[in-house]
Design a protein around this motif. Structure first.
Motif, PDB file in Angstrom:
ATOM      1  N   GLU A 121     -17.716 -20.874 -19.192  1.00 57.64           N
ATOM      2  CA  GLU A 121     -16.516 -21.696 -19.270  1.00 57.64           C
ATOM      3  C   GLU A 121     -15.737 -21.409 -20.552  1.00 57.64           C
ATOM      4  O   GLU A 121     -16.300 -20.987 -21.554  1.00 57.64           O
ATOM      5  N   THR A 122     -14.431 -21.673 -20.504  1.00 57.29           N
ATOM      6  CA  THR A 122     -13.569 -21.455 -21.657  1.00 57.29           C
ATOM      7  C   THR A 122     -13.491 -22.713 -22.513  1.00 57.29           C
ATOM      8  O   THR A 122     -13.751 -23.822 -22.044  1.00 57.29           O
ATOM      9  N   TYR A 168      -9.560 -11.036 -20.164  1.00 63.15           N
ATOM     10  CA  TYR A 168      -8.135 -11.188 -19.854  1.00 63.15           C
ATOM     11  C   TYR A 168      -7.269 -10.114 -20.519  1.00 63.15           C
ATOM     12  O   TYR A 168      -6.047 -10.213 -20.499  1.00 63.15           O
ATOM     13  N   SER A 199      -1.499 -21.377 -23.203  1.00 60.64           N
ATOM     14  CA  SER A 199      -0.633 -20.326 -22.669  1.00 60.64           C
ATOM     15  C   SER A 199      -0.590 -19.181 -23.670  1.00 60.64           C
ATOM     16  O   SER A 199      -0.407 -19.402 -24.877  1.00 60.64           O
ATOM     17  N   TYR A 256      -1.592 -15.340 -19.600  1.00 60.17           N
ATOM     18  CA  TYR A 256      -2.683 -16.288 -19.356  1.00 60.17           C
ATOM     19  C   TYR A 256      -2.146 -17.703 -19.461  1.00 60.17           C
ATOM     20  O   TYR A 256      -1.358 -18.022 -20.343  1.00 60.17           O
ATOM     21  N   ARG A 257      -2.593 -18.574 -18.551  1.00 56.65           N
ATOM     22  CA  ARG A 257      -2.344 -20.011 -18.658  1.00 56.65           C
ATOM     23  C   ARG A 257      -3.478 -20.733 -17.950  1.00 56.65           C
ATOM     24  O   ARG A 257      -3.776 -20.420 -16.786  1.00 56.65           O
ATOM     25  N   ASN A 258      -4.096 -21.679 -18.649  1.00 59.31           N
ATOM     26  CA  ASN A 258      -5.176 -22.430 -18.022  1.00 59.31           C
ATOM     27  C   ASN A 258      -5.466 -23.674 -18.850  1.00 59.31           C
ATOM     28  O   ASN A 258      -4.979 -23.821 -19.980  1.00 59.31           O
ATOM     29  N   GLU A 271      -3.936 -27.426 -22.495  1.00 54.04           N
ATOM     30  CA  GLU A 271      -3.384 -26.303 -21.738  1.00 54.04           C
ATOM     31  C   GLU A 271      -3.075 -25.168 -22.716  1.00 54.04           C
ATOM     32  O   GLU A 271      -2.370 -25.363 -23.709  1.00 54.04           O
TER      33      GLU A 271
END
Length: 285
Positions: A240-241, A264, A214, A223-225, A212
């Protein structure tokens, strides 16, 4: 044998500034080998100049002379210096923070202030706005050509007194590892952090794990993913990241064949903080 001379500036190549520096260097010795690190440092951005040096310096042979000119304080009382690294390279630059990353990540063993009574382009004393040409290129060329040795630069100064820009150390914070976004991979928009691979992997995260991420600008989360910690871009689909280890052995965040920074609107500096932890398990009931 003459040493290589490597130039870095924020001048760009749209006018004759860089060419003038080449001319001064060849005026000292027409056989000097001159190379460019980059002339596309954003204007006045000392931090990026510092980072590009550490990205490059240690891969050049001992004795190589770097001239780095990003100098918003030109004409003021800031010092003009030459630093010698632990690995034997020389860096000619204003003492304005440009040596921050080299000093912290490589190491500087000695530094000298340029004596402009000796090491200044003849008949340039009335100019106070182009030290890149009149002082730095001239001194760097004289050092690379062997016209002067390191002692001939000028008087010694304390390495501890070399100006450093503020930095934030990466750290383990509970389950997460935190740091800053130091610089962009310019062409591709990846975010390069100051979180070292060893610190990160000592937190129990391995390649292939989902993490994860942040990102905050000061206190505002932007941003958070969740994404994969991958060895290469080929391990994720286009678009894709991923988190990966960059060429400086630090963590970076990217979009495969895309610009994470543009997607972003994320920039760099000590106010841009990043936190990475192993992705929490989600249990559906």
């Amino acid at each position: 044998m003459k040493s290589a001379l490597v130039f870095q500036t924020d001048f760009g190549l749209a006018d004759g500034a860089v060419s003038a520096m080449y001319g001064v260097a060849h005026g000292v010795d027409c056989d000097l080998r001159i190379f460019n690190l980059t002339h596309d440092i954003p204007q006045y951005n000392i931090w990026e100049a510092s980072y590009r040096l550490i990205q490059t310096v240690t891969y050049w042979a001992s004795g190589t002379v770097f001239v780095s000119v990003v100098d918003p304080g030109v004409g003021t009382d800031r010092k003009s210096i030459v630093a010698k690294t632990i690995t034997g390279q020389y860096i000619v630059t204003p003492d304005n923070g440009t040596l921050t990353h080299v000093k912290r990540m490589c190491g500087i063993v000695e530094a000298r202030e340029i004596d402009e009574n000796i090491n200044r382009l003849p008949n340039s004393g009335a100019s106070y706005t182009f030290h890149g040409r009149d002082v730095y290129a001239y001194t760097g060329a004289r050092l690379a050509a062997g016209v002067i040795d390191f002692e001939g630069v000028g008087p010694k100064i304390n390495v501890e007194d070399i100006v450093e820009l503020p930095t934030v150390e990466p750290a383990k914070d509970g389950e997460a590892v935190t740091g800053t976004i130091d610089v962009l991979d310019v062409r591709f928009g990846s975010l390069w952090t100051n979180i070292g691979r060893e610190l990160f992997m000592n937190s129990g995260i391995n390649y292939g794990d989902r993490v994860e991420v942040s990102i905050k600008n000061d206190t505002r989360e932007v941003y958070r993913n969740i994404m994969v910690f991958a060895t290469s871009f080929a391990e994720v689909h286009v678009g894709e990241t991923l988190v990966y280890v960059n060429s400086l052995d630090c963590l970076a965040v990217a979009i495969n064949q895309g610009s994470f920074s543009k997607a972003y609107n994320i920039q760099t500096g000590t106010n841009w903080r990043i936190s990475i932890r192993k992705a929490p398990r989600i249990i559906y009931e």
